[in-house]
Each structure stands twice: as C-alpha cells, then as structure tokens.
Write a protein that holds these residues in place. Structure first.
Motif, PDB file in Angstrom:
ATOM      1  N   ASP A  86       0.825  -1.208   0.000  1.00  0.00           N
ATOM      2  CA  ASP A  86       0.000   0.000   0.000  1.00  0.00           C
ATOM      3  C   ASP A  86       0.862   1.262   0.000  1.00  0.00           C
ATOM      4  O   ASP A  86       0.506   2.279  -0.593  1.00  0.00           O
ATOM      5  CB  ASP A  86      -0.988  -0.001   1.171  1.00  0.00           C
ATOM      6  CG  ASP A  86      -0.353  -0.233   2.532  1.00  0.00           C
ATOM      7  OD1 ASP A  86       0.895  -0.371   2.604  1.00  0.00           O
ATOM      8  OD2 ASP A  86      -1.086  -0.280   3.541  1.00  0.00           O
ATOM      9  N   HIS A  87       2.025   1.194   0.639  1.00  0.00           N
ATOM     10  CA  HIS A  87       2.938   2.342   0.612  1.00  0.00           C
ATOM     11  C   HIS A  87       3.554   2.505  -0.774  1.00  0.00           C
ATOM     12  O   HIS A  87       3.730   3.628  -1.257  1.00  0.00           O
ATOM     13  CB  HIS A  87       4.033   2.161   1.656  1.00  0.00           C
ATOM     14  CG  HIS A  87       5.106   3.204   1.592  1.00  0.00           C
ATOM     15  ND1 HIS A  87       4.836   4.546   1.709  1.00  0.00           N
ATOM     16  CD2 HIS A  87       6.453   3.098   1.408  1.00  0.00           C
ATOM     17  CE1 HIS A  87       5.967   5.237   1.608  1.00  0.00           C
ATOM     18  NE2 HIS A  87       6.955   4.369   1.413  1.00  0.00           N
ATOM     19  N   THR A  89       2.139   1.776  -3.568  1.00  0.00           N
ATOM     20  CA  THR A  89       1.088   2.353  -4.405  1.00  0.00           C
ATOM     21  C   THR A  89       0.940   3.847  -4.148  1.00  0.00           C
ATOM     22  O   THR A  89       0.877   4.646  -5.096  1.00  0.00           O
ATOM     23  CB  THR A  89      -0.246   1.638  -4.141  1.00  0.00           C
ATOM     24  OG1 THR A  89      -0.108   0.257  -4.473  1.00  0.00           O
ATOM     25  CG2 THR A  89      -1.365   2.246  -4.965  1.00  0.00           C
ATOM     26  N   GLU A  90       0.891   4.246  -2.872  1.00  0.00           N
ATOM     27  CA  GLU A  90       0.700   5.665  -2.572  1.00  0.00           C
ATOM     28  C   GLU A  90       1.900   6.501  -3.008  1.00  0.00           C
ATOM     29  O   GLU A  90       1.788   7.706  -3.234  1.00  0.00           O
ATOM     30  CB  GLU A  90       0.437   5.883  -1.078  1.00  0.00           C
ATOM     31  CG  GLU A  90       1.642   5.685  -0.182  1.00  0.00           C
ATOM     32  CD  GLU A  90       1.410   6.034   1.282  1.00  0.00           C
ATOM     33  OE1 GLU A  90       0.291   6.477   1.616  1.00  0.00           O
ATOM     34  OE2 GLU A  90       2.351   5.850   2.080  1.00  0.00           O
ATOM     35  N   SER A  91       3.078   5.861  -3.122  1.00  0.00           N
ATOM     36  CA  SER A  91       4.289   6.562  -3.513  1.00  0.00           C
ATOM     37  C   SER A  91       4.454   6.660  -5.024  1.00  0.00           C
ATOM     38  O   SER A  91       5.381   7.324  -5.510  1.00  0.00           O
ATOM     39  CB  SER A  91       5.519   5.876  -2.909  1.00  0.00           C
ATOM     40  OG  SER A  91       5.434   5.863  -1.498  1.00  0.00           O
ATOM     41  N   GLN A 213      -0.594   6.000  10.486  1.00  0.00           N
ATOM     42  CA  GLN A 213      -0.170   4.742   9.873  1.00  0.00           C
ATOM     43  C   GLN A 213      -0.590   3.598  10.779  1.00  0.00           C
ATOM     44  O   GLN A 213      -0.463   3.691  12.005  1.00  0.00           O
ATOM     45  CB  GLN A 213       1.346   4.693   9.698  1.00  0.00           C
ATOM     46  CG  GLN A 213       1.927   5.686   8.709  1.00  0.00           C
ATOM     47  CD  GLN A 213       3.429   5.507   8.574  1.00  0.00           C
ATOM     48  OE1 GLN A 213       4.178   5.784   9.500  1.00  0.00           O
ATOM     49  NE2 GLN A 213       3.882   5.046   7.406  1.00  0.00           N
ATOM     50  N   SER A 249       1.629   2.420   4.473  1.00  0.00           N
ATOM     51  CA  SER A 249       1.017   3.603   3.877  1.00  0.00           C
ATOM     52  C   SER A 249       0.615   4.617   4.951  1.00  0.00           C
ATOM     53  O   SER A 249       0.559   4.314   6.142  1.00  0.00           O
ATOM     54  CB  SER A 249      -0.223   3.204   3.067  1.00  0.00           C
ATOM     55  OG  SER A 249      -1.224   2.678   3.923  1.00  0.00           O
TER      56      SER A 249
END
Length: 293
Positions: A86-87, A89-91, A213, A249
């Motif tokens: 998920d991190h 993806t957000e990055s 988080q 994330s």
C-alpha cells in the motif's frame, strides 16, 4: 530481555526493564557492564551476563535521564523502501521484485523523547514508522532458513525523511540522513521475547495523537528472513548491524494536502510488544540555540 541506553549525571548508562522498572548502571560506576554497543559486539553470552547484573542494579529515575538510541554506532544501518504494497502504491512506484535497500548513517540517529530536528533548508520533514532488526550473528550468504538465527533482537524506528531532498536525485541518501532525523528505540528487545521474525505485530504511527499509519508486520512484502538472506548475498552482515524494514502507507507526502511535521508536533511510533518511540519536532535553529545555551 529488554535493554536501554541512556545518559545522566553519571555519564552514559546501560539498563534493563524488569517488571516494568528500569534498573541500570553508569559508566563511572565500579563494575560497569559496558555500553550496549559493546555488549552486543561481544556476543549473546555477554548480554545475558549483563542482564543478570543489571537486574540487580539500582532502580533509576527515568525522568532524570536522556534516552540514547539502543545502539549509538551500528556498523551498518540498512533501510528498506517500498516494503508494504500500500505504501508502494501511494508513492507512485511499481512494486519491485527485489528489496529497495539504502543506507542511513549513525550521525542521523537520536533516541526516544529527544527532539527530531526539521532542517532549516526544508519544511518537508515526514514520518515513517518502522520495525528495526538488530543482527547478533555475523554471516555472508545466509540462507533464508537460517536467517532468523542471526537476529539478536528488535526495536522501533522513525525514518524521518526530508522529502524535498530525498527526491532531488534518484538516490534517496541525502533526504534520509539529515542530522537528528532517525529516531531509534527506546528498547532493544531480544528475539526470544517476540513471535518468530517479529511477525503479526501491530505497527502504529500517531501524529499529535491522530493515527496516521497502521499495519501488521505480516504485511511486509520481504519479511525479516528474506531481507537478511537477500542482503547477505552481497554484504557481510556484522554483529550490531541494523536493518530498518520499511514503512506502511499513510506518509504525509502522499496525502492531499500534504502532512509534513512541523515544530511543536509530537510523533509516536508504537509496535506491539516492542515499544513506544516518541519525539517532538523542533526547528534546526531552535535546536542550535539550545545547544549553544
């Protein structure tokens, strides 16, 4: 076993948490067991012997102490990026199929309840709550099957990142190494106190009391054993090395509007069964004024 490093009127000290109470010694005392860096370097037997001595040491007033990172000068600090999907993806990255390793320098470390410094050159200081792994047995070409036998213990890390500088080049090194941005501690918890590979533990980061988080260490793409085995294909792991395993994330940089840390903020990273790491944010100019005073 649960160890701490600290500083007080008696100089540098080493302590243990037993039944919720801190007991310890200072370096100016006869029979001082040594710094935690030295004990870890000397091997598990030294740690066990020191724990037996420190468990009978005087109870210390935690309020009179300044907390140091559990290890002040690890031989290596290797961090891992993009290790929660998920991190990633957000990055805005494609999930890599090989761990994203980068280095931190010991000069960037600070302890629990010590101010994290927002540098004068940027206002983009961001939080990253992470699990830290401390190596207790050296090795090269370590198999995944044997990897966890090389782990001494675990701690909590806040990989404070100056995003503006992190993305000035394809290499993240500078943005990850500003002085007093790598919060580490307060405890070094030996591996036998935790589930195998520190799996299934809740990691939570809070900014001014608000959860920003939250994840389980089960969500690591490359788990602790995989990271150790993969890293050791290229690098000899040394006793006292620290591997910082990645953040989930929720980072401030990925939010709209962005949520960077500012002076007066309090950031907490808590990992189930490992501990709570808390740091207040200050400006570099304010930190310099305090040192001069």
């Amino acid at each position: 076993m649960r160890f701490r490093s600290f500083q007080g009127l008696g100089g540098i000290g080493t302590g243990v948490i037993v039944d919720g109470v801190l007991r310890g010694q200072f370096e100016n005392e006869t029979g001082y067991v040594g710094s935690l860096d030295a004990l870890v370097a000397a091997g598990p037997g030294s740690l066990e012997s020191a724990h037996a001595v420190l468990s009978q040491a005087p109870i210390l007033d935690a309020g009179s102490l300044a907390w140091l990172p559990p290890l002040r000068t690890p031989p290596k600090i290797v961090c891992v990026g993009l290790n929660y999907s998920d991190h990633t993806t957000e990055s805005g990255y494609k999930q890599p199929d090989y761990p994203t390793f980068f280095n931190r320098f010991a000069s960037s470390l600070m302890g629990h309840n010590v101010p994290m410094v927002r540098p004068v050159v940027s206002d983009t200081l961001d939080f990253e709550g992470e699990l830290a792994v401390v190596i207790g047995r050296a090795g090269r070409h370590v198999s995944k099957t044997d990897a966890l036998a090389h782990v001494l213990g675990y701690s909590v890390f806040n990989d404070g990142s100056v995003r503006e500088y992190q993305f000035k080049s394809p290499q993240w090194t500078i943005g990850k190494n500003f002085d007093s941005t790598g919060a580490f501690g307060p405890d070094l918890v030996t591996a036998d106190e935790l589930p195998e590979g520190a799996s299934g533990l809740r990691l939570e980061t809070r900014l001014n009391g608000q959860v920003v988080q939250s994840a389980s260490t089960n969500e690591l793409i490359f788990d602790v054993a995989t990271l150790i085995s993969t890293l050791s294909e290229a690098v000899t792991l040394e006793v006292g090395d620290v591997i910082v395993t990645g953040t989930p994330s929720g980072i401030g940089h990925a939010r709209n509007p962005k949520l960077y840390m500012k002076p007066g903020d309090v950031c907490e990273v808590e990992i189930e069964k490992v501990g709570l790491l808390r740091n207040r944010i200050v400006d570099e100019s304010d930190a310099a004024d305090r040192r001069a005073a």
